[in-house]
Design a protein around this motif. Sequence first.
Motif, PDB file in Angstrom:
ATOM      1  N   GLU A  57       0.904  -1.221   0.087  1.00 58.45           N
ATOM      2  CA  GLU A  57      -0.076   0.024  -0.016  1.00 58.45           C
ATOM      3  C   GLU A  57       0.799   1.228  -0.072  1.00 58.45           C
ATOM      4  O   GLU A  57       0.265   2.083  -0.730  1.00 58.45           O
ATOM      5  CB  GLU A  57      -0.868  -0.005   1.132  1.00 58.45           C
ATOM      6  N   ALA A  72       2.588   1.815  -3.328  1.00 56.42           N
ATOM      7  CA  ALA A  72       1.724   2.271  -4.422  1.00 56.42           C
ATOM      8  C   ALA A  72       1.339   3.743  -3.957  1.00 56.42           C
ATOM      9  O   ALA A  72       1.081   4.488  -4.948  1.00 56.42           O
ATOM     10  CB  ALA A  72       0.233   1.313  -4.156  1.00 56.42           C
ATOM     11  N   PHE A  73       1.108   4.277  -2.786  1.00 57.55           N
ATOM     12  CA  PHE A  73       0.782   5.443  -2.680  1.00 57.55           C
ATOM     13  C   PHE A  73       2.127   6.394  -2.985  1.00 57.55           C
ATOM     14  O   PHE A  73       1.965   7.344  -3.583  1.00 57.55           O
ATOM     15  CB  PHE A  73       0.711   5.722  -1.161  1.00 57.55           C
ATOM     16  N   GLU A 103       4.383   5.631  -5.278  1.00 52.89           N
ATOM     17  CA  GLU A 103       4.398   5.686  -6.779  1.00 52.89           C
ATOM     18  C   GLU A 103       3.365   6.507  -7.458  1.00 52.89           C
ATOM     19  O   GLU A 103       3.653   7.334  -8.320  1.00 52.89           O
ATOM     20  CB  GLU A 103       4.075   4.122  -7.327  1.00 52.89           C
ATOM     21  N   GLU A 104       2.015   6.446  -6.861  1.00 51.92           N
ATOM     22  CA  GLU A 104       1.002   7.332  -7.127  1.00 51.92           C
ATOM     23  C   GLU A 104       1.406   8.790  -7.075  1.00 51.92           C
ATOM     24  O   GLU A 104       1.386   9.853  -7.938  1.00 51.92           O
ATOM     25  CB  GLU A 104      -0.350   7.259  -6.496  1.00 51.92           C
ATOM     26  N   LYS A 105       2.124   9.196  -5.710  1.00 53.99           N
ATOM     27  CA  LYS A 105       2.334  10.838  -5.293  1.00 53.99           C
ATOM     28  C   LYS A 105       3.626  10.962  -6.446  1.00 53.99           C
ATOM     29  O   LYS A 105       3.662  12.167  -6.951  1.00 53.99           O
ATOM     30  CB  LYS A 105       2.857  10.578  -3.959  1.00 53.99           C
ATOM     31  N   GLU A 114       4.077  10.155  -9.506  1.00 52.38           N
ATOM     32  CA  GLU A 114       3.540   9.997 -10.952  1.00 52.38           C
ATOM     33  C   GLU A 114       3.012  11.492 -10.861  1.00 52.38           C
ATOM     34  O   GLU A 114       3.121  12.331 -11.882  1.00 52.38           O
ATOM     35  CB  GLU A 114       2.690   9.213 -11.095  1.00 52.38           C
ATOM     36  N   LEU A 115       2.030  11.730  -9.666  1.00 53.46           N
ATOM     37  CA  LEU A 115       1.347  13.165  -9.603  1.00 53.46           C
ATOM     38  C   LEU A 115       2.347  14.443  -9.448  1.00 53.46           C
ATOM     39  O   LEU A 115       2.404  15.541 -10.244  1.00 53.46           O
ATOM     40  CB  LEU A 115       0.444  13.357  -8.293  1.00 53.46           C
ATOM     41  N   ASP A 116       3.563  14.215  -8.543  1.00 53.05           N
ATOM     42  CA  ASP A 116       4.634  15.154  -8.577  1.00 53.05           C
ATOM     43  C   ASP A 116       5.375  15.535  -9.760  1.00 53.05           C
ATOM     44  O   ASP A 116       5.605  16.603 -10.322  1.00 53.05           O
ATOM     45  CB  ASP A 116       5.733  14.993  -7.504  1.00 53.05           C
TER      46      ASP A 116
END
Length: 136
Positions: free
Chosen positions: A76, A79-80, A82-84, A86-88
């Motif tokens: 988890e 994943a968080f 990686e998502e952050k 990608e957003l950054d």
Amino acid sequence: MADNPSEKKISETSGVKAVLDEAAERIEATWREKLLRETADLRTENALLMAQVDEFSRKLAEATDRNEKIEADCNERIAFIEEKFELDTANLELENNELHAASVRYLADARELDRQVVQLHAEAVAMVEVMTQRGE
């Protein structure tokens, strides 16, 4: 009858046989008791070992559960992250594009100002020449 050597031999043989039978029974009884004791000892040892196996199995199950929870938590978090990331990264790319566009606009504005300065300079020179010709 005891005088007859054959009868004496038979009776001695019977007595020896009885002693041997009794000794065999005692030996068998002794071995039976020893076997029962050892069997009881082995059963006790087996029960203790089975209890240890059960305890180890329980601890292994607990450790496996903890490990699965830790792994799920890590997944988890990854994943968080990686998502952050990608957003950054997307935000930085957007900001970079905006800065690039702004720098292109500023460069175009600077060129226009430079053109205007050259034109104003030419106009000023022309005015000075006109004034010089008029005698002013």
